[in-house]
Write a protein that holds these residues in place. Structure first.
Motif, short mmCIF file in Angstrom:
data_model
loop_
_atom_site.label_atom_id
_atom_site.label_comp_id
_atom_site.label_asym_id
_atom_site.label_seq_id
_atom_site.Cartn_x
_atom_site.Cartn_y
_atom_site.Cartn_z
N ASN A 96 -5.66 -58.94 -90.06
CA ASN A 96 -7.03 -58.65 -90.47
C ASN A 96 -7.52 -57.45 -89.67
O ASN A 96 -6.99 -57.17 -88.58
CB ASN A 96 -7.97 -59.84 -90.25
CG ASN A 96 -9.03 -59.94 -91.32
OD1 ASN A 96 -9.43 -58.94 -91.92
ND2 ASN A 96 -9.51 -61.15 -91.57
N ASP A 200 -3.14 -64.75 -95.95
CA ASP A 200 -3.99 -64.54 -97.11
C ASP A 200 -3.52 -63.29 -97.83
O ASP A 200 -3.34 -62.23 -97.22
CB ASP A 200 -5.44 -64.38 -96.64
CG ASP A 200 -6.39 -64.10 -97.79
OD1 ASP A 200 -6.54 -62.91 -98.14
OD2 ASP A 200 -6.97 -65.06 -98.31
N ASP A 202 -4.91 -61.18 -99.97
CA ASP A 202 -5.78 -60.01 -100.00
C ASP A 202 -5.73 -59.21 -98.69
O ASP A 202 -5.58 -57.99 -98.69
CB ASP A 202 -7.22 -60.42 -100.31
CG ASP A 202 -7.38 -60.92 -101.75
OD1 ASP A 202 -6.56 -60.54 -102.59
OD2 ASP A 202 -8.34 -61.67 -102.01
N MET A 205 -2.27 -57.55 -98.24
CA MET A 205 -2.07 -56.32 -99.01
C MET A 205 -2.85 -55.15 -98.41
O MET A 205 -2.39 -54.01 -98.42
CB MET A 205 -2.48 -56.55 -100.46
CG MET A 205 -1.58 -57.54 -101.21
SD MET A 205 0.19 -57.15 -101.06
CE MET A 205 0.25 -55.56 -101.92
N ALA A 206 -4.03 -55.45 -97.84
CA ALA A 206 -4.80 -54.39 -97.17
C ALA A 206 -4.06 -53.89 -95.94
O ALA A 206 -4.02 -52.69 -95.66
CB ALA A 206 -6.18 -54.92 -96.79
#
Length: 257
Positions: A96, A200, A202, A205-206
């Motif tokens: 993250n 996660d 999302d 992928m970020a």
């Protein structure tokens, strides 16, 4: 050198999958017996079944909880009647950006990666002393993310906690010299270790997109077995000789496309 491990007993944390299970397989293949620690009871049972109940024993515990890992190490030592070493492999990562870090995930990574290593080392030293191994060993697994900046992006907490493991290991090695407990740090680079199973999609992928922007190529080709073989090598050193820091990184270049 593998003959040095015959009938010895080693504890592997995070031993139900990934690096941990590969390390356990390599140890059993070298003639050792293994005590596996994991939070996943079902995974432990499957691992013990694969390795053989005569060579492996599993205890479910959260390494980030001091009482849990202390009890698990004591139970494994009692089960086998001896203990020769510990491989602190349990690890957790959650990608993250720093701005969006989730408190629960931050604490989980720090507790598992760093505090779990600290608590396990505290618990194993008196057990190694009590069981009188003639070549006691502690191996702490770090990560190339702790030192290199071309690993996966958005893993700041994972990398920081592994960097803490490396600094902690240096002091541990100095303190353990008086009793000739060999202390090593192994720093593996990217390999398919199953660590990303709970990520996660999302945020993953970020992180992957940010990583792609940092260069055109990635290094590939290393497996969990390569890391396991490095652990066996470190454990099999003669008493009074220790691998200090051993880094393994993949070398084949592949487009990040």
């Amino acid at each position: 050198m593998k003959m040095e491990l015959v009938d010895r007993v080693y504890i592997v944390t995070g031993g139900s999958k990934g690096f941990g299970l590969a390390i356990a397989r390599a140890l059993v293949a070298a003639g050792a017996r293994v005590g596996l620690v994991s939070r996943n009871q079902q995974g432990l049972e499957q691992a013990v079944s694969e390795l053989g109940a005569d060579r492996a024993y599993g205890v479910a515990a959260d390494v980030g909880q001091r009482t849990g890992i202390t009890g698990a190490i004591a139970a494994i030592a009692q089960h086998f009647g001896r203990l020769d070493g510990l491989v602190n492999n349990a690890g957790a990562a959650r990608p993250n950006t720093v701005e969006n870090l989730v408190e629960e995930e931050v604490l989980m990574q720090v507790n598992t990666n760093f505090l779990g290593t600290v608590f396990a080392c505290q618990a194993v030293i008196p057990q190694l002393r009590e069981h009188g191994s003639d070549n006691p060993r502690i191996i702490n697994i770090s990560s190339a993310s702790a030192f290199h900046f071309d690993e996966m992006s958005h893993l700041s907490i994972y990398a920081a906690s592994k960097a803490a493991v490396e600094r902690f290991t240096r002091d541990l090695a100095t303190e353990c010299q008086a009793e000739e407990i060999g202390v090593s740090c192994i720093r593996p680079g990217g390999a398919d270790s199953s660590i990303a199973e709970a990520w996660d999609m999302d945020v993953t992928m970020a992180a992957f997109a940010a990583w792609r922007e940092e260069g055109s190529y990635m290094a590939v080709g290393m497996t969990v077995d390569d890391v396991a073989n490095a652990v066996v090598f470190a454990l099999a050193q003669p008493r009074g000789v220790s691998v200090d820091l051993l880094e393994l990184r993949p070398q084949r270049r592949s487009p990040k496309g």
